[in-house]
Design a protein around this motif. Structure first.
Motif, mmCIF file in Angstrom:
data_model
loop_
_atom_site.group_PDB
_atom_site.id
_atom_site.type_symbol
_atom_site.label_atom_id
_atom_site.label_comp_id
_atom_site.label_asym_id
_atom_site.label_seq_id
_atom_site.Cartn_x
_atom_site.Cartn_y
_atom_site.Cartn_z
ATOM 1 N N HIS A 1 32.126 44.620 38.189
ATOM 2 C CA HIS A 1 33.185 43.453 38.368
ATOM 3 C C HIS A 1 33.178 42.237 37.690
ATOM 4 O O HIS A 1 32.050 41.433 37.824
ATOM 5 N N HIS A 2 34.148 41.865 36.956
ATOM 6 C CA HIS A 2 34.123 40.522 36.409
ATOM 7 C C HIS A 2 35.195 39.592 36.981
ATOM 8 O O HIS A 2 36.295 39.976 37.120
ATOM 9 N N LEU A 3 34.770 38.741 37.503
ATOM 10 C CA LEU A 3 35.583 37.740 38.135
ATOM 11 C C LEU A 3 36.211 36.906 36.876
ATOM 12 O O LEU A 3 35.709 36.114 36.346
ATOM 13 N N LEU A 4 37.546 36.923 37.172
ATOM 14 C CA LEU A 4 38.531 36.331 35.899
ATOM 15 C C LEU A 4 38.906 34.810 36.302
ATOM 16 O O LEU A 4 39.370 34.191 35.436
ATOM 17 N N ALA A 5 38.575 34.301 37.725
ATOM 18 C CA ALA A 5 39.045 32.813 37.994
ATOM 19 C C ALA A 5 38.362 32.450 39.124
ATOM 20 O O ALA A 5 37.756 33.494 39.880
ATOM 21 N N TYR A 6 37.888 31.169 39.016
ATOM 22 C CA TYR A 6 36.658 30.686 40.095
ATOM 23 C C TYR A 6 37.660 29.672 41.093
ATOM 24 O O TYR A 6 37.753 28.501 40.706
ATOM 25 N N ASP A 7 37.905 30.286 42.120
ATOM 26 C CA ASP A 7 38.559 29.356 43.147
ATOM 27 C C ASP A 7 37.467 28.203 43.720
ATOM 28 O O ASP A 7 36.173 28.799 44.207
ATOM 29 N N GLN A 8 37.918 27.116 43.977
ATOM 30 C CA GLN A 8 37.210 26.061 44.239
ATOM 31 C C GLN A 8 37.216 25.781 45.687
ATOM 32 O O GLN A 8 38.304 26.133 46.431
ATOM 33 N N GLY A 9 36.395 25.164 46.330
ATOM 34 C CA GLY A 9 36.371 24.807 47.700
ATOM 35 C C GLY A 9 35.791 25.629 48.921
ATOM 36 O O GLY A 9 35.253 26.791 48.496
ATOM 37 N N PRO A 10 35.899 25.325 50.045
ATOM 38 C CA PRO A 10 35.325 26.121 51.240
ATOM 39 C C PRO A 10 36.025 27.362 51.527
ATOM 40 O O PRO A 10 35.517 28.177 52.357
ATOM 41 N N THR A 11 37.321 27.173 51.328
ATOM 42 C CA THR A 11 38.157 28.634 51.361
ATOM 43 C C THR A 11 38.618 29.080 50.101
ATOM 44 O O THR A 11 38.787 28.450 49.078
ATOM 45 N N ARG A 12 38.844 30.505 50.040
ATOM 46 C CA ARG A 12 39.389 31.123 48.672
ATOM 47 C C ARG A 12 40.858 31.430 48.988
ATOM 48 O O ARG A 12 41.098 31.912 50.171
ATOM 49 N N THR A 13 41.643 31.337 48.079
ATOM 50 C CA THR A 13 42.971 31.899 48.263
ATOM 51 C C THR A 13 43.277 33.008 47.653
ATOM 52 O O THR A 13 44.228 33.779 47.995
ATOM 53 N N PHE A 14 42.709 33.342 46.308
ATOM 54 C CA PHE A 14 42.801 34.546 45.489
ATOM 55 C C PHE A 14 41.543 34.857 44.919
ATOM 56 O O PHE A 14 40.736 33.832 44.833
ATOM 57 N N GLU A 15 41.491 36.000 44.338
ATOM 58 C CA GLU A 15 40.372 36.529 43.418
ATOM 59 C C GLU A 15 40.644 37.572 42.747
ATOM 60 O O GLU A 15 41.051 38.714 43.090
ATOM 61 N N PRO A 16 40.956 37.283 41.265
ATOM 62 C CA PRO A 16 41.153 38.296 40.260
ATOM 63 C C PRO A 16 39.978 38.859 39.605
ATOM 64 O O PRO A 16 38.872 38.289 39.349
ATOM 65 N N LEU A 17 39.882 40.206 39.771
ATOM 66 C CA LEU A 17 38.890 40.902 38.755
ATOM 67 C C LEU A 17 39.268 41.883 38.132
ATOM 68 O O LEU A 17 40.290 42.702 38.213
ATOM 69 N N LEU A 18 38.434 42.006 37.087
ATOM 70 C CA LEU A 18 38.420 43.181 36.128
ATOM 71 C C LEU A 18 37.282 44.249 36.437
ATOM 72 O O LEU A 18 36.009 43.738 36.247
ATOM 73 N N ILE A 19 37.703 45.369 36.818
ATOM 74 C CA ILE A 19 36.849 46.455 37.245
ATOM 75 C C ILE A 19 36.518 47.330 36.263
ATOM 76 O O ILE A 19 37.687 47.933 35.979
ATOM 77 N N THR A 20 35.202 47.652 35.770
ATOM 78 C CA THR A 20 35.286 48.902 34.949
ATOM 79 C C THR A 20 34.109 49.879 35.618
ATOM 80 O O THR A 20 33.192 49.475 36.125
#
Length: 208
Positions: A102-121
């Protein structure tokens, strides 16, 4: 060179934007950071200088580093996260085994996350995945390979160019891996929690 007043204005705006972005009031941050409400209000409105110690505690309360607060100071225009090919942060998901990444493509900051994009192989055709549940919605776009994907009682056959969108609260996960290697983009969009979370809404495996 930027003067002290412009720095105070920048920090005040950055702190206010982070606070409002996470649905926090001045009272919330004041109590958790150990800074009086009046002082925090003055800091946000650039009416006073802020000590490094107080700034550190405010940043920690907002779930960001000091460098994140200063990241756009003196920079013209906005900012964007640029992740080059192969440079995404590799992360591990609970309940999964070797044979995929799993490769995380963006790093959401702060105490809450709004979205999480991943490249999965997925490289191991014999791998068996558990089912997952998480808050919010998920979007999948197939890049390579073929696989069946389970969502509730339904099974969807996915191949390159196919997409699938579903609610994360319903048990889901890869089923039969028809052709490897398999690569797909998945984006999880989390709901608005109305404040800080004691635990991040991370994807969890459930027994099947």
């Amino acid at each position: 060179m930027a003067n002290s007043s412009s720095l105070e204005s920048f920090l005040g705006k950055a702190i206010r934007e982070e606070r409002l972005g996470h649905g926090l009031t001045i009272a919330d941050v004041s109590e958790r950071a150990g800074v009086s409400r009046g002082m925090l209000s003055k800091i946000e409105n650039a009416q006073t200088a802020v000590s490094l110690d107080a700034l550190y505690r405010i940043a920690a309360t907002l779930g960001v580093s000091l460098s994140m607060l200063f990241r756009n100071f003196g920079v013209e225009g906005g900012s964007a996260q640029h992740v080059r090919k192969g440079a995404g942060m590799e992360v591990v998901r609970r309940g999964t085994k070797r044979g995929h990444t799993h490769h995380l493509l963006a790093y959401d900051q702060g105490p809450t996350r709004t979205f999480e994009p991943l490249l999965i192989t997925i490289d191991n055709q014999s791998e068996v995945f558990p089912e997952f549940e998480h808050p919010g919605s998920e979007f999948i776009y197939m890049l390579e390979g073929r696989m069946d994907y389970r969502h509730g009682e339904q099974v969807y056959s996915l191949q390159p160019g196919d997409s699938l969108t579903f609610q994360g609260e319903v048990p889901h996960g890869p089923g039969a891996l028809q052709k490897v290697p398999i690569r797909f983009i998945t984006v999880i969009v989390y709901p608005h929690w109305g404040g800080t979370q004691t635990e991040e809404p991370s994807e969890r495996a459930i027994s099947v």
